[in-house]
Design an enzyme around this catalytic site. Structure first.
Site, PDB file in Angstrom:
ATOM      1  N   SER A 163       0.836  -1.202   0.000  1.00 29.84           N
ATOM      2  CA  SER A 163       0.000   0.000   0.000  1.00 29.84           C
ATOM      3  C   SER A 163       0.874   1.256   0.000  1.00 29.84           C
ATOM      4  O   SER A 163       1.636   1.469  -0.939  1.00 29.84           O
ATOM      5  CB  SER A 163      -0.945  -0.041   1.205  1.00 29.84           C
ATOM      6  OG  SER A 163      -1.975   0.907   1.075  1.00 29.84           O
ATOM      7  N   GLU A 257      -9.894  -4.820  -5.526  1.00 23.63           N
ATOM      8  CA  GLU A 257      -9.474  -3.615  -4.805  1.00 23.63           C
ATOM      9  C   GLU A 257      -9.312  -2.433  -5.755  1.00 23.63           C
ATOM     10  O   GLU A 257      -8.963  -2.586  -6.932  1.00 23.63           O
ATOM     11  CB  GLU A 257      -8.184  -3.864  -4.045  1.00 23.63           C
ATOM     12  CG  GLU A 257      -6.950  -4.134  -4.892  1.00 23.63           C
ATOM     13  CD  GLU A 257      -5.689  -4.086  -4.058  1.00 23.63           C
ATOM     14  OE1 GLU A 257      -5.468  -3.066  -3.375  1.00 23.63           O
ATOM     15  OE2 GLU A 257      -4.920  -5.071  -4.080  1.00 23.63           O
ATOM     16  N   HIS A 287      -7.540  -5.593  -0.482  1.00 25.90           N
ATOM     17  CA  HIS A 287      -6.325  -4.798  -0.361  1.00 25.90           C
ATOM     18  C   HIS A 287      -5.366  -5.441   0.650  1.00 25.90           C
ATOM     19  O   HIS A 287      -5.738  -5.703   1.788  1.00 25.90           O
ATOM     20  CB  HIS A 287      -6.708  -3.380   0.078  1.00 25.90           C
ATOM     21  CG  HIS A 287      -5.567  -2.421   0.149  1.00 25.90           C
ATOM     22  ND1 HIS A 287      -4.821  -2.071  -0.953  1.00 25.90           N
ATOM     23  CD2 HIS A 287      -5.056  -1.722   1.198  1.00 25.90           C
ATOM     24  CE1 HIS A 287      -3.906  -1.190  -0.594  1.00 25.90           C
ATOM     25  NE2 HIS A 287      -4.016  -0.974   0.702  1.00 25.90           N
TER      26      HIS A 287
END
Length: 323
Positions: A163, A257, A287
């Protein structure tokens, strides 16, 4: 010259992974949609890492604090992993640049260490709103420089992150190469943020499917973390950078996602820059699903793939090909 990135669609989504996605859609996504991105709220975000002290790593994991960096860091050696090989994974945790840390990711990182057969330097880079994003990036570059100063061969280092940490996994090598440091052996990015302009993400079909991230909240994050930034600045946005000097890349993303948009765009830009890239799209996964490996067999399988990639790019065969 451009090359075509390898896109691997990994089919199959187990019952427990589907159940976790439904729970996240019902309870987590509404909470994320409501939480304000105010300075007061963001200053409490690091408390999430303190609460994660209950997430113990797998039995046999060894953790050792690292000194000498401007931020927190630790060595994580998964079960059966020892030091002394000169190889390492340098890992940056996710959390929207404002949350999570060494504790939240220690369990997953221990599994990555075990899969790769090498220790992981986990970096608790300083975060917003206490410091600007430039400081976060510099902490990650300093961690890479520290590994080199400690005697690690750059050909034995894989940079990874998820991320926001996936963003840093691209930006740290780019800045390090600009500063004259040698490139690492590879980059493994899990559900990375790579594009600061949120328009494509909000317009993506997954904006309605993502069980975790409400796409409009990404605008708030970019506004807070990159205030006043030019969204196409190549030293802030990986997809707009000169990527030609980067090593081979593995990108993993879930098929539902919203950041799949960024993963696909980055894979295309890497191919256009003649950088070998494999994009794995995991069916039905959320995610950073690798964090949920305790309940998702696909998470364990993806971590095994990360380990295989790390072994491949740091192996003797990889060095011969690069020579």
């Amino acid at each position: 010259m451009a090359i075509t990135p390898t896109v691997e669609e990994r089919s199959g989504c187990g019952r427990r992974a589907r159940l976790a996605a439904r729970v996240m859609r019902r309870f987590v996504r509404p909470l994320v949609a409501l939480l304000p991105w105010s300075p007061a709220t963001l200053r409490l975000a690091p408390l999430l890492d303190l609460g994660a002290a209950l997430l113990v790593p797998p039995r046999g994991t060894k953790v050792a604090r690292v000194n000498g960096l401007p931020c927190a860091a630790e060595w994580v050696r998964g079960p059966g992993v020892t030091g002394g090989s000169g190889k390492a994974v340098l890992y940056f945790h996710g959390g929207g640049f404002v949350a999570c840390g060494l504790r939240t990711h220690r369990r997953m990182i221990a599994r990555i260490s075990q899969a790769a057969g090498m220790p992981v330097l986990s970096v608790g880079y300083r975060m917003q709103p206490r410091v600007p994003i430039a400081t976060s990036v510099q902490d990650c570059v300093d961690a890479y420089r520290w590994l080199l100063d400690e005697g690690c061969d750059p050909g034995g280092i894989v940079v990874g992150g998820d991320s926001a940490g996936g963003y840093l996994a691209f930006m740290a090598p780019l800045h390090a190469i600009r500063d004259g440091l040698p490139r690492p052996a590879g980059i493994a990015a899990l559900s990375p943020l790579t594009e600061l302009d949120t328009a494509s993400k909000i317009a993506h079909a997954n904006a309605a499917l993502d069980p975790f991230i409400p796409a409009p909240r990404l605008r708030d994050m970019i506004h807070v973390v990159f205030p006043g930034a030019e969204l196409t600045d190549p030293w802030l946005s990986p997809v707009h950078a000169d990527l030609g000097g980067l090593p081979p890349v593995l990108i993993q993303a879930g098929s539902v996602e919203v950041l799949l948009s960024d993963a696909e765009l980055m894979a295309g830009r890497l191919g256009a820059a003649d950088v070998p890239c494999t994009l794995q799209i995991w069916e039905g996964q959320v995610h950073v699903f690798q964090v949920f490996a305790d309940i998702s067999r696909e998470g364990l399988a993806a971590i095994a793939e990360i380990g295989a990639f790390a072994r491949e790019v740091t192996g003797a065969g990889a060095r011969r090909r690069a020579a």
